[in-house]
Scaffold this active site. Structure first.
Site, PDB file in Angstrom:
ATOM      1  N   LYS A  76       1.033  -1.277  -0.007  1.00 33.47           N
ATOM      2  CA  LYS A  76      -0.041   0.042  -0.129  1.00 33.47           C
ATOM      3  C   LYS A  76       0.839   1.219  -0.065  1.00 33.47           C
ATOM      4  O   LYS A  76       0.246   2.228  -0.350  1.00 33.47           O
ATOM      5  CB  LYS A  76      -0.887   0.105   1.341  1.00 33.47           C
ATOM      6  CG  LYS A  76      -1.998  -1.041   1.024  1.00 33.47           C
ATOM      7  CD  LYS A  76      -3.132  -0.835   0.313  1.00 33.47           C
ATOM      8  CE  LYS A  76      -4.203  -1.781   0.409  1.00 33.47           C
ATOM      9  NZ  LYS A  76      -5.335  -1.495  -0.416  1.00 33.47           N
ATOM     10  N   ASP A 121      -9.157  -0.949   5.962  1.00 29.79           N
ATOM     11  CA  ASP A 121      -8.909  -1.888   6.782  1.00 29.79           C
ATOM     12  C   ASP A 121      -7.538  -1.896   7.599  1.00 29.79           C
ATOM     13  O   ASP A 121      -7.091  -2.746   8.446  1.00 29.79           O
ATOM     14  CB  ASP A 121      -8.905  -3.125   5.872  1.00 29.79           C
ATOM     15  CG  ASP A 121     -10.365  -3.570   5.369  1.00 29.79           C
ATOM     16  OD1 ASP A 121     -11.380  -3.686   6.423  1.00 29.79           O
ATOM     17  OD2 ASP A 121     -10.460  -3.743   4.055  1.00 29.79           O
TER      18      ASP A 121
END
Length: 406
Positions: A76, A121
């Site tokens: 990410k 998340d």
């Protein structure tokens, strides 16, 4: 559960899809990221696992280890900063901002009152918070009920303001959008929806930097199969589109792996359109516990992912343990709950001869897996694997030191 995608094609990369994701923009993203001190200047390792290959009966198994991408601990770190940078460049077109100076924080004073927000998340929110901290803008992160306190603290450590809701991931996405509307903030999300595509596209384009490294590291050893984690589809689209454009009709076979209870891409393959998950969307694979497919990502995946499959939480945990142990003489790897999903998918297929045959896996197969995260929740990792990530990393580093010793 395993389903073949009848809409997948083997042809040169279509111009229509190149207008969404393309190699040139992926390479540009990689160049911009090289100036960010929060990630390693070196490519993450592409690790050969000959023991696993022999165990599964395939020619080779290689793992792209994203745990070493940065202190953020996951892939990410490639997507959120690129999306934030491109957003700022679009909002201030007349300022002729330099991307290198932007990520290094030289426009901090100009951006003091600029705020971005996202639901997460865990890993995307942490990457966005870190990027916002480097650039000099404010960041708000919305967390749903299933995000651990450990992950919350890791995000807050980068200066983000945390907002908690009682619902699931999809409800956190809606809440973030509402807060943005109410406060004049800007959503930087990795999932698209109607009227919101530019930023998710930029996030996916950032993932192209990883695919570019894979192409360089693999050299002429072309992979026949690439296992990709599901989620909303961003990772899979970012990597698959790059490899498809590079290899054209000779592209690898792409297989997407999801938790059984978060099966939005699997259901999209069955329905022939971007669809929602049918399960509880509550998985130990926190990064893949997404209930709704990104429509923009689906435009890519529908045309090139050959197979979609589901795994159980226990499959992922077993894969984490196998990678940590370095079974059959392989390099020990720190792979988190979502990171080990590709290995779990490969193991599940190779343990069923009919499924292996359906996926075209055999003794000539050269398989690429991506361990998308390390121990991004260290306490969770230790409880599942049975030892802390530091112990696994020590064994890995000892092996590496032995390998390079004269």
């Amino acid at each position: 559960m395993f389903v073949a995608n009848p809409r997948a094609v083997r042809a040169p990369y279509p111009d229509a899809l190149a207008r969404i994701l393309n190699v040139a923009a992926g390479d540009e993203s990689r160049a911009w990221l090289s100036h960010w001190d929060a990630i390693s200047p070196q490519p993450t390792p592409l690790v050969d696992l000959p023991g696993a290959a022999a165990q599964f009966g395939v020619a080779s198994v290689c793992v792209k280890d994203e745990s070493l991408r940065s202190p953020l601990g996951s892939f990410k770190a490639l997507g959120a900063p690129i999306a934030l940078m491109r957003l700022i460049l679009r909002l201030w077109p007349d300022h002729q901002l330099d991307p290198k100076a932007l990520i290094e924080g030289h426009y901090r004073e100009m951006l003091t009152h600029f705020t971005v927000i996202s639901a997460t998340d865990g890993n995307h929110g942490k990457a966005l918070a870190a990027a916002a901290q480097s650039i000099g803008c404010a960041c708000v992160i919305v967390l749903h009920a299933n995000v651990s306190v450990e992950r919350e603290q890791a995000i807050a450590a980068y200066g983000a303001r945390i907002v908690r809701i009682a619902g699931n991931y999809d409800e956190s996405v809606e809440h973030a959008a509402q807060l943005a509307r109410d406060n004049g903030w800007h959503v930087v999300s990795d999932t698209s929806y109607e009227g919101y595509e530019a930023i998710p596209r930029d996030v996916m384009q950032g993932y192209g930097a990883m695919a570019a490294e894979i192409v360089e590291q693999a050299r002429d050893a072309a992979f026949t199969h690439v296992f990709l984690q599901g989620g909303v589809g961003g990772l899979a689209a970012g990597v698959a589109s790059y490899l498809w454009e590079i290899h054209g009709a000779a592209r690898p076979r792409f297989i997407v792996v999801e938790p059984r209870q978060a099966d939005c891409l699997y259901q999209s393959a069955r329905a022939g359109r971007a669809a929602r998950a049918t399960g509880s969307v509550d998985s130990v694979m926190a990064g893949l516990a997404c209930g709704e497919t990104s429509p923009l990502a689906w435009q890519i995946l529908e045309a090139c992912v050959d197979d979609f499959m589901l795994i159980e939480d226990d499959d992922a945990v077993a894969a984490m343990r196998a990678l940590a142990a370095g079974n059959h003489g392989d390099m020990p790897l720190v792979s988190g709950e979502s990171g080990a999903a590709g290995f779990a998918g490969l193991a599940k297929l190779m343990n069923d001869s009919e499924l292996a045959q359906a996926a075209g896996l055999n003794a000539q197969s050269r398989v690429l897996l991506i361990s998308t995260e390390g121990a991004t929740a260290p306490l969770v990792y230790a409880s599942l694997v049975g030892e802390p990530a530091e112990a696994v990393a020590t064994r890995r580093d000892e092996r590496l030191a032995t390998a390079v010793a004269p």
